[in-house]
Scaffold this motif. Sequence first.
Motif, PDB file in Angstrom:
ATOM      1  N   HIS A 135       0.828  -1.214   0.000  1.00  0.00           N
ATOM      2  CA  HIS A 135       0.000   0.000   0.000  1.00  0.00           C
ATOM      3  C   HIS A 135       0.863   1.266   0.000  1.00  0.00           C
ATOM      4  O   HIS A 135       0.409   2.320  -0.477  1.00  0.00           O
ATOM      5  CB  HIS A 135      -0.928   0.012   1.235  1.00  0.00           C
ATOM      6  CG  HIS A 135      -2.135  -0.847   1.065  1.00  0.00           C
ATOM      7  ND1 HIS A 135      -3.147  -0.546   0.181  1.00  0.00           N
ATOM      8  CD2 HIS A 135      -2.483  -2.017   1.663  1.00  0.00           C
ATOM      9  CE1 HIS A 135      -4.096  -1.471   0.243  1.00  0.00           C
ATOM     10  NE2 HIS A 135      -3.721  -2.386   1.137  1.00  0.00           N
ATOM     11  N   HIS A 136       2.069   1.176   0.546  1.00  0.00           N
ATOM     12  CA  HIS A 136       2.897   2.382   0.661  1.00  0.00           C
ATOM     13  C   HIS A 136       3.102   3.062  -0.687  1.00  0.00           C
ATOM     14  O   HIS A 136       3.023   4.300  -0.780  1.00  0.00           O
ATOM     15  CB  HIS A 136       4.254   2.027   1.280  1.00  0.00           C
ATOM     16  CG  HIS A 136       5.212   3.192   1.327  1.00  0.00           C
ATOM     17  ND1 HIS A 136       5.018   4.265   2.159  1.00  0.00           N
ATOM     18  CD2 HIS A 136       6.351   3.452   0.614  1.00  0.00           C
ATOM     19  CE1 HIS A 136       5.996   5.138   1.981  1.00  0.00           C
ATOM     20  NE2 HIS A 136       6.823   4.671   1.051  1.00  0.00           N
ATOM     21  N   TYR A 137       3.357   2.303  -1.721  1.00  0.00           N
ATOM     22  CA  TYR A 137       3.604   2.929  -3.021  1.00  0.00           C
ATOM     23  C   TYR A 137       2.441   2.752  -4.010  1.00  0.00           C
ATOM     24  O   TYR A 137       2.426   3.410  -5.045  1.00  0.00           O
ATOM     25  CB  TYR A 137       4.912   2.417  -3.648  1.00  0.00           C
ATOM     26  CG  TYR A 137       5.087   0.921  -3.678  1.00  0.00           C
ATOM     27  CD1 TYR A 137       4.441   0.132  -4.626  1.00  0.00           C
ATOM     28  CD2 TYR A 137       5.905   0.293  -2.754  1.00  0.00           C
ATOM     29  CE1 TYR A 137       4.611  -1.237  -4.641  1.00  0.00           C
ATOM     30  CE2 TYR A 137       6.091  -1.075  -2.760  1.00  0.00           C
ATOM     31  CZ  TYR A 137       5.431  -1.848  -3.711  1.00  0.00           C
ATOM     32  OH  TYR A 137       5.604  -3.202  -3.733  1.00  0.00           O
ATOM     33  N   ILE A 138       1.481   1.881  -3.674  1.00  0.00           N
ATOM     34  CA  ILE A 138       0.317   1.734  -4.552  1.00  0.00           C
ATOM     35  C   ILE A 138      -0.686   2.858  -4.312  1.00  0.00           C
ATOM     36  O   ILE A 138      -1.249   3.436  -5.253  1.00  0.00           O
ATOM     37  CB  ILE A 138      -0.352   0.361  -4.344  1.00  0.00           C
ATOM     38  CG1 ILE A 138       0.577  -0.756  -4.830  1.00  0.00           C
ATOM     39  CG2 ILE A 138      -1.698   0.295  -5.087  1.00  0.00           C
ATOM     40  CD1 ILE A 138       0.894  -0.706  -6.303  1.00  0.00           C
ATOM     41  N   ASP A 139      -0.894   3.207  -3.052  1.00  0.00           N
ATOM     42  CA  ASP A 139      -1.912   4.214  -2.725  1.00  0.00           C
ATOM     43  C   ASP A 139      -1.447   5.637  -3.004  1.00  0.00           C
ATOM     44  O   ASP A 139      -2.289   6.539  -3.165  1.00  0.00           O
ATOM     45  CB  ASP A 139      -2.299   4.101  -1.252  1.00  0.00           C
ATOM     46  CG  ASP A 139      -2.957   2.761  -0.919  1.00  0.00           C
ATOM     47  OD1 ASP A 139      -3.315   2.056  -1.884  1.00  0.00           O
ATOM     48  OD2 ASP A 139      -3.066   2.424   0.271  1.00  0.00           O
ATOM     49  N   ASP A 140      -0.165   5.864  -3.046  1.00  0.00           N
ATOM     50  CA  ASP A 140       0.374   7.217  -3.258  1.00  0.00           C
ATOM     51  C   ASP A 140       0.689   7.413  -4.738  1.00  0.00           C
ATOM     52  O   ASP A 140       1.628   6.813  -5.273  1.00  0.00           O
ATOM     53  CB  ASP A 140       1.635   7.403  -2.424  1.00  0.00           C
ATOM     54  CG  ASP A 140       2.217   8.813  -2.546  1.00  0.00           C
ATOM     55  OD1 ASP A 140       1.661   9.622  -3.318  1.00  0.00           O
ATOM     56  OD2 ASP A 140       3.249   9.092  -1.884  1.00  0.00           O
TER      57      ASP A 140
END
Length: 952
Positions: A249-254
């Motif tokens: 989620h750290h780089y998928i959501d941003d």
Amino acid sequence: MFLQEVAESLYKKYGNELSNLALVFPNKRPSVFFRQHLGALITKPIWSPDLFTIHEFIQLSGNRLSADRLYLSFLLYEAYSEVMLQGGETNISTYERFYSLGEILLNDFTELESNAVAIADVYTNMADLAAIEQGFDYLTEEQKDFLTRFWNNFSVERLSLQKEKFLQLWQKLPAIFERFRVLLEDKNLTTTGILYRNLVNDTQDNAGFMDYYDKVVFIGFNALNRAELQLFTRWKESGRAIFYFDTDHHYIDDPLQEAGLFLRRNIALFGNELETGNAINRSDRPIHIISAEGNAAQVRVLPELLKDIPAVMEHPEKVAVFLADENQLMPVLHAMPSDLPYVNITMGYGLAQSPVFSLVQTIVRVQESLARHGGKRIYYQPLLQLLQHPYLYEVTDAIRLATEINEKSIVSIPAEKWASIEEKRLKMILRPLEKPIELIQMIRHVLEHQATESTESVVGTLEAQLLTATYYQLNRLEDLLLQFDHPLSLSFIGEILISVLRSLSVPLEGEPLRGLQVMGLLESRGLDFEHIILLNVNEGVLPKKAVAPTFIPDSIRRAYGLSVMENQDAIFAYVFYRLLQKAESVYCLYNNTIDDKSTGEQSRFLTQLEYETAIPIIRKSVQLQVNPQAKPAITIEKDEAILQNLRVYLGQPLTPSAINNFIDCRLKFYFQHVQKIREPESFQDEIDARMLGNILHRAIEYLYLCVAETKSGEQEILPADIDLMAGKTEWAIGQAFGQELAGDRNHEVEFTGTYKVIAEVIRLYVQEILKQDKAYTPFRIVYMEGRLKQFFPVMVGGEEWRVLLGGTIDRVDLKNGVYRIIDYKTGRDKKDIRSVDALFDRNSSDRNKAALQTIIYTYVMQQQVGINKPVNAGLYDVRNMRREGEKFDWRFREQSANGNGVDHHRMNEIITETVERLRPVIEEIFDRRVPFDQTDKIEKCEYCSFRVLCGR
């Protein structure tokens, strides 16, 4: 672990029907680990599914063999030649000139094909958009160099002509590439790029290659080219493909996080069979960021970090060391603790970093030098590099020949010098080739012999793998070059050979399921480890800034969706972040030293972790404990053995030079004149000031000896004699070079490079000396490089010792009853003397050593000819003779203003004063109570030959 989760998901979903699936990975390594995870789940025998890399899977669609890169270069040249001839071009470049340009065109062709971009559209638009008309600003210096080699008259200053030529080539490139494709089909060959395009266009050879499988599973992909995007979309929509992406989620959501640049699009298009994790942004797992002063410090701290990881001994397969800079492999291997159960290298090792590559490179240079000299001579530089290579430097024949070359400074070595060599490798390398293509076969035979020398250590095993990989590459190159009809020169075959081997990365295959893993970052795709150590996490290294050479400008690349710099940054960002997802301990080391190879900054990925996550950061700095402590002062007490050595000067001359050394530094005197330590012989490829002076002295000596042979008795030197010497200057200089460089005045020196320049300088110096001598005629030469000696009484330990004082004087002449002692100097020696006392001041920075030397010789000469005879001394300052004329004599500073030098009347007084000051100095040399110690004036040590021994 990602691969374990994929295996569990697939087994749960398909069970025993797994054998009907094709599993496709971005690279080879994950398939090995996946098979292990799958095997742990299966309780009864089943057929294994087929596992492929993406390139292996794409190749199933064609029935043709993939062409070798070098062979592609040959075919592209044929296509280029045919199209240019058809277009009316008569001045077709040779393949050797085309090669470098062709390598970039092949890169562009492969990328355009792999992305299924219409080639004609790209190059037409490049012209239509006037990319060329805007100049060549976007070309790198390397690309301009390629163009320079391709078009002899290329220059940025003459843009209009070059633009026209470049446009002509650009306009013809679609036809060249089309002809290139036809030639490949005629040879029943293909490329990965062509396979991609054929699949996109649905024109593949094997239309039903996917019918063998119920589904194709794509596992662990990130960046996709345009062809892959279209194919994956088609197969997804037809229900033939499913996808497993490793995400967080750290780089998928941003949307601004570059690590998720491709995955956000991929998941939107293809979905994901796994849930997106949330393992990066953890507060219970710190990341250690270690700032190290230099790459060596990073490697040095590695064993300590491994000791802090308990699993390294019990479960070493859970620990991995990642090298952002793969040049660190050898230092890392040497730094590994010896008690590690097993170390597995899972990465490619650049052959260019190895002794194998340097040997091949040296062999090529030796053969090129042999070819230039008709097989009868070799220039010294490549030969010395060969003889001193790590594989050969201990060979007896190599030691003998290298010693002779160094001692005699032989620039061009004749064949007879190596004719007696028996060592097999050297014998093969030094044999002239009949045909250029034989170079490859000869190098292969040399490597066969070298392979028997490999050891069984980790490093030795690595060397064996490098030798084997090089050997097979040479076989392949030879086969390809033999198929080529165009004539190839030795230099070009050598260039091709070095170019291919330089780019070769040898895959170091080990047991990936066993032991601590050492790997490059890109090899980590799809793999997870509990404990990771990353080295060289520096900006500029991670992410890397290098891009493949291309002639397609950035604006065109963006317009057609081709790879640009941001894409590469995003790829490395994802590789870095996904390593953090499953790791329980993370150590990131970076080099904080700023130099031409390092910015000294940590990677921006580390900075992002600090500001974008809640991960605790533990910082530490390490440095090599290199304390530049000066060595303890060296003091040599005079024992009986040393005193016995000093007694040699009761029968052997103590020279003025030795006395000068003692005044400057007693320890230097001890090293040079008591222990007789000499500098090791080395090749005089650059003649220093001392050697230049020696050659000048020797040349003048030979000229006067030549005149002496034509005269009988003690006849005077007349102007005609000077004219005779002037005519023999070149001969005398040649003889002097031979004597000083090789110890043989008849040795023939090859006057090239710096030797030629130095010879011309000496010729000018000789001319000026002869000019001054001619003005001084008539005179008689008493000594030329003659030895003067005289016993000198001193008191040592209460008894009188008669020390022999003397040495070799450059010249003594006689005119009108006055003896002149002349010292030739080519340096910055001055003719003025502050005082006699100043000549003995060991703390002075401008003590006139030359003056003391000639005054001592004047004293010795006076003792020999009689103290009532007028004797004078002076300096031939050859650098300033033209300006100063006949003013050779010494001057005291208080007299310099009126220009009066020291004549023979004044010299008597100076000699008396000098002897008074000289006696206590000589007595000190032999005084048991005065040790040999170092000078306090550190600046004197700068050019001292013994500074390494002293630690200064």
